[in-house]
Design a protein around this motif. Structure first.
Motif, PDB file in Angstrom:
ATOM      1  N   UNK A   1      43.173  38.202  37.829  1.00  0.00           N
ATOM      2  CA  UNK A   1      43.391  37.324  36.675  1.00  0.00           C
ATOM      3  C   UNK A   1      42.778  35.948  36.910  1.00  0.00           C
ATOM      4  N   UNK A   2      43.000  35.365  38.096  1.00  0.00           N
ATOM      5  CA  UNK A   2      42.519  34.000  38.322  1.00  0.00           C
ATOM      6  C   UNK A   2      41.003  33.957  38.495  1.00  0.00           C
ATOM      7  N   UNK A   3      40.396  34.986  39.106  1.00  0.00           N
ATOM      8  CA  UNK A   3      38.931  34.945  39.242  1.00  0.00           C
ATOM      9  C   UNK A   3      38.251  35.362  37.945  1.00  0.00           C
ATOM     10  N   UNK A   4      38.944  36.108  37.097  1.00  0.00           N
ATOM     11  CA  UNK A   4      38.420  36.385  35.758  1.00  0.00           C
ATOM     12  C   UNK A   4      38.339  35.072  34.973  1.00  0.00           C
ATOM     13  N   UNK A   5      39.352  34.243  35.102  1.00  0.00           N
ATOM     14  CA  UNK A   5      39.302  32.915  34.470  1.00  0.00           C
ATOM     15  C   UNK A   5      38.126  32.110  35.019  1.00  0.00           C
ATOM     16  N   UNK A   6      37.838  32.296  36.302  1.00  0.00           N
ATOM     17  CA  UNK A   6      36.745  31.562  36.932  1.00  0.00           C
ATOM     18  C   UNK A   6      35.384  32.015  36.420  1.00  0.00           C
ATOM     19  N   UNK A   7      35.299  33.263  35.913  1.00  0.00           N
ATOM     20  CA  UNK A   7      34.041  33.709  35.323  1.00  0.00           C
ATOM     21  C   UNK A   7      33.599  35.117  35.645  1.00  0.00           C
ATOM     22  N   UNK A   8      34.349  35.883  36.449  1.00  0.00           N
ATOM     23  CA  UNK A   8      33.929  37.247  36.781  1.00  0.00           C
ATOM     24  C   UNK A   8      34.128  38.175  35.593  1.00  0.00           C
ATOM     25  N   UNK A   9      33.129  39.030  35.350  1.00  0.00           N
ATOM     26  CA  UNK A   9      33.265  40.008  34.283  1.00  0.00           C
ATOM     27  C   UNK A   9      33.901  41.288  34.827  1.00  0.00           C
ATOM     28  N   UNK A  10      34.132  42.262  33.957  1.00  0.00           N
ATOM     29  CA  UNK A  10      34.853  43.466  34.361  1.00  0.00           C
ATOM     30  C   UNK A  10      34.146  44.241  35.458  1.00  0.00           C
ATOM     31  N   UNK A  11      32.819  44.307  35.390  1.00  0.00           N
ATOM     32  CA  UNK A  11      32.078  45.036  36.417  1.00  0.00           C
ATOM     33  C   UNK A  11      32.256  44.410  37.786  1.00  0.00           C
ATOM     34  N   UNK A  12      32.178  43.081  37.839  1.00  0.00           N
ATOM     35  CA  UNK A  12      32.352  42.385  39.109  1.00  0.00           C
ATOM     36  C   UNK A  12      33.787  42.513  39.612  1.00  0.00           C
ATOM     37  N   UNK A  13      34.751  42.456  38.698  1.00  0.00           N
ATOM     38  CA  UNK A  13      36.151  42.602  39.101  1.00  0.00           C
ATOM     39  C   UNK A  13      36.387  43.942  39.783  1.00  0.00           C
ATOM     40  N   UNK A  14      35.788  44.988  39.239  1.00  0.00           N
ATOM     41  CA  UNK A  14      35.976  46.318  39.815  1.00  0.00           C
ATOM     42  C   UNK A  14      35.247  46.484  41.141  1.00  0.00           C
ATOM     43  N   UNK A  15      34.261  45.635  41.399  1.00  0.00           N
ATOM     44  CA  UNK A  15      33.586  45.650  42.693  1.00  0.00           C
ATOM     45  C   UNK A  15      34.420  44.932  43.745  1.00  0.00           C
TER      46      UNK A  15
END
Length: 439
Positions: free
Chosen positions: A407-421
């Motif tokens: 949640x916090x790094x998604x706010x920072x700018x990571x998209x779904x693909x990067x989150x799953x990596x």
């Protein structure tokens, strides 16, 4: 399969174009509104969040109070908050954290309930039957501090920290001045390519040896030599990096004083250094910055009330003054502060007027834009032997620490693909932590 740097970079290429060619970290005057900073505050020792945030309804408060004897917090010691969970349970904040009330009243603060390490969603019956796939090293300080800073890769925890890997994604290149800062030992910012820089509680301090012109000339000469010895070459590289860091940081230190409105406590001094780096973002060429700071003393096996009083005071005064100073510069929505801690505490207190190592706990979130009146997650059942008890008085988490981190790094700018990596186990929980409105 172990996630090597090569595999990590390769997987990012498959995660989407915005990750393969990530955003620039150069801040231009016209793009300063895109600036974001994430501040992670590690509450070392295992914070008893449920001593700090309490339910206001009689049913849930009654269950909590029946589990606590010497450590119980009465409703008279609580400020009501305009925050509830998805079940409609309303909450209050311990009066020992009164300085934080303006942030809650302005909608600049929230929290997540019952968060902890999980490999997959787990119920009390799963644990009782032996079917549960549980994370390794539960309830051990050193191991769980590491766990909270890493993601599960299917067979083991990641080699590098989830925030370090996230900065790998957001950095265009691995050169230039690091935009990951820390004030003490951690592995959260360990990365495949992104460097981090130590900033002590007195701010960035240049090496005395590099201030003397003759000494600097000597070090520059030695640092730029070729060495056959890997050890000597490595030392020369460290000296070279130190000189580069000093050249980049000196203008900031000289032109931006430490903000003395932030208290001179241990946490406060660290937040002064953070504020200085935030104010220097444009000079450094950053539109993303991440910070790791810490506050210890939360292993409250005994005398919890007294010890929590001291810790809540230092924490709340530090955070409140930090955000007051950010608000004056219009930056409070650009800086998200989140707490981390290796585990929560047991539902019940012990014979020494304290609590023991738990599992699920809660965490605060400050700044980062508007917060809804609904918190993340739901208040746990404090019934001994109930649905949220692992059998030893430890609350079974409902939100995994990876969902919280995502949640916090998604706010920072990571998209779904990067989150799953960065968090390959995230799919088991349906994605990052999210708010659910009350029915």
């Amino acid at each position: 399969m172990k996630l090597t740097r090569r595999n990590f970079i390769k997987s990012l290429g498959a995660a989407g174009a915005t990750v393969a060619a990530p955003m620039s970290l150069s801040v231009q005057a016209s793009g300063a509104e895109d600036y974001k900073a994430l501040v992670c505050v590690f509450l070392a020792g295992g914070n008893d969040f449920f001593h700090q945030v309490l339910p206001l309804d009689s049913t849930n408060y009654g269950k909590y109070a029946s589990s606590r004897n010497s450590t119980v917090v009465s409703h008279s010691q609580v400020h009501p908050l305009n925050i509830h969970d998805a079940n409609g349970v309303r909450f209050g904040l311990h009066k020992g954290m009164t300085p934080l009330m303006p942030l809650f009243e302005k909608g600049k603060a929230n929290f997540a309930l019952n968060v902890g390490p999980l490999l997959a969603p787990v119920t009390q019956s799963d644990i009782a039957s032996g079917r549960a796939d549980l994370p390794p090293f539960l309830f051990a300080h050193n191991k769980q501090q590491e766990v909270w800073q890493h993601s599960w890769m299917g067979q083991d925890y990641s080699e590098n920290g989830w925030l370090g890997m996230s900065m790998d994604v957001l950095s265009r290149s691995y050169g230039g001045m690091p935009n990951a800062f820390h004030t003490g030992p951690n592995t959260l910012l360990d990365a495949y390519g992104t460097e981090k820089i130590f900033v002590n509680r007195n701010g960035f301090e240049s090496f005395n040896m590099l201030q003397n012109a003759a000494m600097r000339s000597s070090y520059e000469s030695n640092a730029n030599e070729y060495y056959d010895s890997p050890l000597t070459a490595g030392y020369a590289d460290v000296v070279k990096q130190a000189m580069y860091a000093q050249d980049q940081m000196s203008p900031i230190v000289e032109s931006i004083p430490m903000d003395k409105r932030i208290p001179d406590s241990s946490l406060g001094m660290q937040l002064r250094a953070v504020k200085q780096m935030i104010e220097g973002a444009q000079l450094l060429g950053h539109n993303r910055q991440v910070f790791y700071v810490s506050l210890g003393g939360f292993d409250t096996h005994d005398n919890q009330v007294r010890r929590q009083d001291e810790l809540m005071k230092e924490f709340s005064e530090g955070i409140a003054s930090f955000y007051a100073s950010l608000e004056e510069e219009g930056l409070e929505d650009n800086v998200l502060t989140c707490t981390l801690s290796e585990f929560g505490r047991t539902m019940h207190d012990n014979s020494r007027n304290g609590t023991d190592h738990g599992w699920g706990g809660g965490h605060f979130l400050f700044g980062g834009g508007a917060h809804a009146s609904t918190c993340f997650g739901t208040y746990p059942d404090f019934t001994r032997g109930g649905q949220d008890d692992n059998g030893e008085g430890r609350l079974i988490p409902k939100i995994s620490h990876e969902q919280y981190a995502a949640h916090v790094v998604q706010w920072l700018g990571l998209n779904n693909g990067a989150l799953n990596t960065v968090f390959p186990n995230l799919y088991k929980f349906g994605g990052p932590m999210a708010q659910t409105a009350a029915a």
